[in-house]
Enzyme design. Structure first.
Site, PDB file in Angstrom:
ATOM      1  N   LYS A   1      43.639  42.181  47.216  1.00 34.52           N
ATOM      2  CA  LYS A   1      43.639  43.595  46.827  1.00 34.52           C
ATOM      3  C   LYS A   1      42.677  44.388  47.703  1.00 34.52           C
ATOM      4  O   LYS A   1      41.611  43.884  48.073  1.00 34.52           O
ATOM      5  CB  LYS A   1      43.239  43.690  45.355  1.00 34.52           C
ATOM      6  CG  LYS A   1      43.180  45.092  44.768  1.00 34.52           C
ATOM      7  CD  LYS A   1      42.770  45.010  43.299  1.00 34.52           C
ATOM      8  CE  LYS A   1      42.510  46.370  42.681  1.00 34.52           C
ATOM      9  NZ  LYS A   1      42.024  46.259  41.279  1.00 34.52           N
TER      10      LYS A   1
ATOM     11  N   SER B   1      44.029  49.062  38.007  1.00 32.00           N
ATOM     12  CA  SER B   1      44.049  49.410  39.419  1.00 32.00           C
ATOM     13  C   SER B   1      44.740  48.379  40.309  1.00 32.00           C
ATOM     14  O   SER B   1      44.937  48.632  41.487  1.00 32.00           O
ATOM     15  CB  SER B   1      42.616  49.618  39.907  1.00 32.00           C
ATOM     16  OG  SER B   1      41.869  48.432  39.820  1.00 32.00           O
TER      17      SER B   1
ATOM     18  N   SER C   1      42.097  46.524  34.676  1.00 30.97           N
ATOM     19  CA  SER C   1      42.818  46.677  35.937  1.00 30.97           C
ATOM     20  C   SER C   1      43.629  45.468  36.385  1.00 30.97           C
ATOM     21  O   SER C   1      44.385  45.572  37.345  1.00 30.97           O
ATOM     22  CB  SER C   1      41.839  47.061  37.054  1.00 30.97           C
ATOM     23  OG  SER C   1      41.381  48.372  36.860  1.00 30.97           O
TER      24      SER C   1
END
Length: 477
Positions: A75, A151, A175
């Protein structure tokens, strides 16, 4: 001999097993995964940094570890891979290129995973939707006009579409679990400090943030946590030691658990009837599996807990921005950041150090109250979200306005997940079916501090009773 593209429909453990048996090679898996990304990514915008040549070179060399040869994605938030830009989904901070892997990436690499790129996220990882100005929105493969959550929304879209079997995420308020819920995946947030954040940090936002993965199978999540869990030299604290490997918990008898369930928002916000129905059905399923289930929730002042938590999170956003400012040698302005992120930053700068410590004290006090609930209960079940995946643009992150009102609006969408970040307890999002519109529904389970084992056992039991991985979204590789 299986075709490499067919092999990608297996989970990561299944792919690694084929590599070990020499039925497929790491190079073949990498090429098949690259082809899938190139074919599907234009529709969902999940992968924003591609490192194909590095993956090809790694696949050609010697590989070791339990996941040798398995394609994987990192990520674009707080996950440093040597030689690859880390932007934090923000235009502010420049093209920072780490000169070494951080400890988590080093452990992934040692496990034999092959990194194909980095995934989309909101700016600085803030918010429950992935719609950054820098990269554009990640799109939900169940409905392209809806959010993937945030996220770790790019990671969720990549796994749900079959680009990879599992992908890295991190979680400071939901997230990992919010995108898992939006995209029909399994997502575990481990106990505070279960995974390291070395070498640059001892913890992130006083331990609120945690790294792990989103996956299609429970066993992948457990086995991947086995290869990353554990302290490293100089860590300020660490999670309780394990009785045995997490992989051994998958399929183990969870015994008769005392499960509390609730469909009431801790801050009084509405919960969509589909989400309520899904959790009530899961409560009945758990009873049929032999567990003791009762309706109950922690006696915590949710509003006060939320205020303290958001004050601490705001300080964390201000801290993250201050680190970027030190790196680039200048102060950020409102034009450098998206309005929602700037609102958090402004709140951080208005907060005094004593006010921050009072907020931290309040958050920790409420966390102790929440932990007390688990003296009488093994697990707490709720919906993961207040509604299924929302349309893109719902949160209007690129517009100005009242930042507090915006945060309140976001908590309507994700009213449950943040509490376990504040308390440090492990929590997971488990698929719970689909609504009539074909959108995924999900349940949220919180366990005792340090007790991921019970959650993995329970998740595997639910997975066997009500499988989810066989249903694919309309957009799939």
């Amino acid at each position: 001999m299986p075709h490499a593209d067919d092999a990608l429909d297996l989970d990561a453990i299944g792919q690694a097993d084929l590599v070990r048996r020499k039925e497929v090679s790491p190079a073949e898996l990498v090429e098949a995964a690259i082809a899938r990304i190139e074919r599907v990514n234009p529709q969902v915008n999940a992968v924003v940094i591609k490192t194909y040549e590095r993956a090809r070179a790694a696949a050609a060399g010697p590989l070791d570890g339990p996941f040798a040869g398995v394609p994987f994605l990192l990520k674009d938030i707080a996950c440093e891979e040597e030689g690859v830009p880390l932007r934090g989904a923000s235009t502010f901070g420049g093209d920072y290129v780490p000169t070494a892997d951080n400890e988590l990436v080093r452990r992934y690499r040692a496990a034999g995973l092959l990194f194909l790129g980095h995934t989309n996220a909101p700016e600085l990882g803030i918010g429950p939707t992935t719609e950054p100005r820098l990269y554009g929105p990640a799109r939900n493969p169940w409905d392209r006009e809806r959010s993937t959550g945030g996220s770790s929304g790019g990671a969720a879209a990549a796994v749900a579409t079959g680009m990879v079997a599992a992908a890295h995420g991190n979680d400071a308020g939901g997230s990992i679990r919010i995108p898992a819920a939006c995209c029909g995946l399994f997502g575990m947030k481990p106990t505070r400090a279960r995974n390291p954040v070395a070498p640059h940090f001892g913890d992130i936002i006083v331990g609120i943030a945690a790294d792990h993965v989103l996956s299609r199978s429970v066993r992948d999540s457990a086995a991947l946590l086995d290869v990353t869990a554990g302290p490293t030299l100089g860590d300020p604290y660490w999670a309780p030691p394990l009785a045995r490997a997490f992989a051994e918990e998958v399929g183990a008898d969870p015994r008769r658990l005392r499960i509390a369930f609730s469909t009431r928002s801790p801050i009084g916000t509405p919960i969509d009837p589909d989400c309520v129905r899904a959790t009530e059905e899961t409560a009945r399923l758990l009873e049929s599996l032999g567990h003791t289930v009762e309706e109950a929730d922690p006696a915590v002042d949710g509003e006060a807990f939320w205020r303290a938590f958001t004050a601490v999170i705001a300080a964390g956003v201000g801290w993250a921005l201050a680190g970027l400012e030190r790196r680039v040698g200048r102060e950020a302005t409102p034009d450098d950041l998206e309005p929602f992120v700037w609102g958090f930053t402004r709140r951080a700068r208005e907060q005094t150090a004593p006010q921050f410590l009072l907020a931290l004290q309040d958050m920790q006090r409420h966390a102790r109250e929440m932990a007390g609930f688990f003296v009488e209960h093994d697990v707490w079940l709720t919906p993961t979200l207040g509604s299924p995946a929302v349309p893109l643009g719902t949160f209007s992150l690129q517009q100005g306005g009242d930042a507090m009102a915006m945060r309140r609006q976001m908590n309507v969408f994700a009213p449950f997940t943040w509490m376990s970040n504040a308390s440090g307890q492990p929590a997971m999002s488990v698929p719970a079916g689909w609504n009539e519109a074909g959108l995924p529904l999900s349940d949220h389970f919180v366990g005792r501090f340090g007790d991921e084992a019970t959650l993995f056992r329970l998740a595997a039991q639910i997975e066997a009773a009500r499988p989810w991985a066989g249903r694919r979204p309309p957009i799939h590789a």
